[in-house]
Enzyme design. Structure first.
Site, short mmCIF file in Angstrom:
data_model
loop_
_atom_site.label_atom_id
_atom_site.label_comp_id
_atom_site.label_asym_id
_atom_site.label_seq_id
_atom_site.Cartn_x
_atom_site.Cartn_y
_atom_site.Cartn_z
N GLY A 30 83.45 25.18 26.98
CA GLY A 30 84.28 26.16 27.66
C GLY A 30 84.47 27.45 26.89
N ASP A 85 73.47 30.49 41.24
CA ASP A 85 74.87 30.51 40.83
C ASP A 85 75.21 31.80 40.08
OD1 ASP A 85 73.06 29.11 38.95
OD2 ASP A 85 74.77 29.18 37.61
#
Ligand code: AMP
Ligand code: MG
Length: 533
Positions: A141, A279
């Site tokens: 992340g 994406d």
């Protein structure tokens, strides 16, 4: 703004408009029947603002000194969430390098909420690198400083070049280390972590629709599509406010045409996105997700900066229009459950070719300073592309230099090409045969110019506002990164400032217009980038 001044009030149309994940805990999972998951940024050690873009502060309707408020660094570093924010990560899927990859989602991006400026324009603020989300899969992340500098600078450079793009508000160094294996060569090392706050009307991608269609979730697909129409394409909605099959077709046409025009703009400035997975394609037709992108130094249409794609070069410079259409076909398939009629989908997709060809021809005319685009000009452009690719010739420099070619091209070939001398990487590579070929082309170009409605002054002005003097050359970004990693962020500011006026001569900044130095030819970060970021 002082520490006591209230922070801005955020709105949350997106999270209120479309269904969210009912699970509140932050663990990795497949998220069904939802467009997002609520998630809070994970705090970092010591957030420090390295750079901000004043134009984006203004765009958001914020006072300039907002960046000095203590909450700003804390919020943009992910250590505090303002009361009106409703942070979330989006659910999306996508085709990566041509293959369906299933659920991807914001694995390290967290949207904070929306700000509405005085003009009523709504912008979403999104932190990239703010910690794990339900979509992080095996990732941490986080984002490293080098990739964050590249995203911060390139977003703003593209905007100032006139290319549709997401923007960047701030670049924050986190004080934490992030471990990455830059070239996936089995040598992971700790790097400084950072967070960019990206800004856009929306970060909705083709993949947001694809994941819902792939799961057969037509209800959520319709809700998301209607939201997208209402918030971003309101002009397409019929007067009674209810989207119909034709409205969805109109949306597909509009996205198709915007995407075509965006790619033309990439080609104009020599930008190679590097990872045109579905994406990473914005439904708004803006450039999104600056990863292993690059800029053509020498005009090499088969070049890609992305080492992860070195085998097939799927996302090389000249493939970008074809890939954009391929991606639009995947987007169209995702909308098919709402449109149902394949022939309508095909008709919408067919607008790509016409839009692209018109815009592409107009773009090359502009680069050459020609007023009226003619079909016969295509041969002139093709001829130039072949010549430029034959001998290492700097794309950015050569188009500025072409503006200086006189109306009367000298009969002597070497004298004829003299105005372009600076653009060649190796003078020795310019053989007599090449000089003749280029001089012959210059004479054709001069004849075409003589037959054009533009005066010399008009031609020169058009070329100067179409062909930038300054782009974010790969080696320039790398120099700024090397300095920043050693604790000196000044080059980031200097580059940002230069790239604010990419078409101006700025003689005091001429060093940033220089062609790629030899040391950068094969250096990781300059000519070779990976998805590791
Ligand atoms: P990209 O190739 O950068 O567009 O990323 C593809 C997918 O991987 C997206 O869903 C990202 O959110 C996810 N991703 C990339 N890097 C990380 C990371 N460090 N941690 C978690 N997810 C990531
Ligand atoms: Mg991405």
């Amino acid at each position: 703004m002082t520490p006591e001044t209230p922070s801005p009030t955020f709105e949350r149309l997106f999270v209120d408009d479309v269904p969210g994940d009912p699970v509140a805990d932050n663990y990795r999972r497949q998220v069904l029947a939802a467009c997002y998951s609520r998630v809070t940024p994970t705090p970092v050690a010591s957030p420090r603002v390295l750079a901000t873009a004043r134009e984006v502060v203004e765009l958001l309707g914020l006072p300039q000194d907002v960046v000095d408020a203590p909450w700003f660094a804390a919020t943009m570093g992910g250590n505090s969430v303002l009361p009106t924010m409703a942070p979330y990560a989006m659910c999306y899927g996508g085709h990566q390098f041509g293959n369906w990859a299933g659920q991807l989602g914001d694995g390290r991006a967290i949207s904070l909420g929306e700000l509405v400026n005085d003009e009523g324009e709504r912008y979403e603020l999104q932190l990239k690198g703010a910690g794990p989300t339900p979509y992080s899969r095996s990732g941490d992340g986080r984002a490293v400083l080098r990739s964050s500098i590249r995203e911060f600078l390139c977003s703003e450079a593209m905007h100032h070049l006139g290319v549709p793009t997401t923007r960047a508000l701030s670049l924050v160094q986190t004080g934490d280390a992030v471990v990455r294996d830059i070239l996936y060569s089995g040598h992971p090392r700790p790097e400084p972590g950072a967070i960019v706050c990206r800004v856009a009307p929306s970060f909705i991608r083709f993949g947001n629709f694809q994941i819902l269609a792939a799961r057969g979730d037509t209800d959520t697909l319709r809700t998301l599509t209607d939201h997208t129409l209402r918030r971003h394409f309101a002009g397409l909605i019929p007067p009674d406010g209810t989207p119909t099959r034709e409205t969805y077709v109109a949306l597909l046409s509009e996205v198709t045409q915007r995407t075509a025009r965006m790619v033309v703009e990439w080609m104009r400035v020599g930008f190679v996105h590097g990872v045109m997975n579905t994406d990473n394609m914005s439904v708004l037709g803006i450039t999104i997700d600056y990863g292993p992108y690059g800029w053509l130094d020498d005009f090499a249409p088969d070049w890609t900066p992305n080492t992860t794609d070195a085998g097939n070069r799927r996302y090389r410079y000249r493939n970008q229009p074809g890939i954009a259409l391929w991606n639009l076909e995947r987007f169209a398939e995702a909308l098919l459950p709402l449109i149902e009629e394949v022939s309508l989908v095909e008709a919408a997709l067919r607008t790509f070719v016409g839009t692209f060809q018109d815009a592409y021809r107009r773009m090359w005319c502009n680069k050459l300073g020609l007023s009226d685009a003619r079909e016969t000009d295509d041969a002139l452009f093709d001829g130039l592309h072949e010549i430029l690719a034959a001998v290492e010739t700097d794309m950015t420099i050569v188009f500025r230099a072409l503006a200086e070619v006189p109306a009367e091209v000298p009969a002597d070939d070497r004298r004829a090409i003299a105005p372009l001398a600076e653009a060649f990487y190796e003078q020795a590579s310019v053989t007599d045969a090449h000089a003749t070929r280029l001089a012959t082309w210059l004479r054709r170009y001069a004849a075409r110019r003589a037959d054009d409605a533009n005066t010399d002054t008009e031609r020169h002005a058009l070329m100067t506002r179409t062909n930038p003097k300054y782009v974010l050359r790969n080696y320039l970004a790398q120099e700024a990164i090397d300095l920043a990693e050693a604790g000196d962020a000044s080059r980031i500011h200097e580059l940002l400032d230069t790239l604010r006026r990419p078409y101006d001569e700025q003689p005091e900044r001429a060093r940033f217009a220089a062609k790629r130095p030899e040391w950068a030819r094969n250096k990781p970060g300059c000519s070779m980038l990976s998805c590791s970021s």
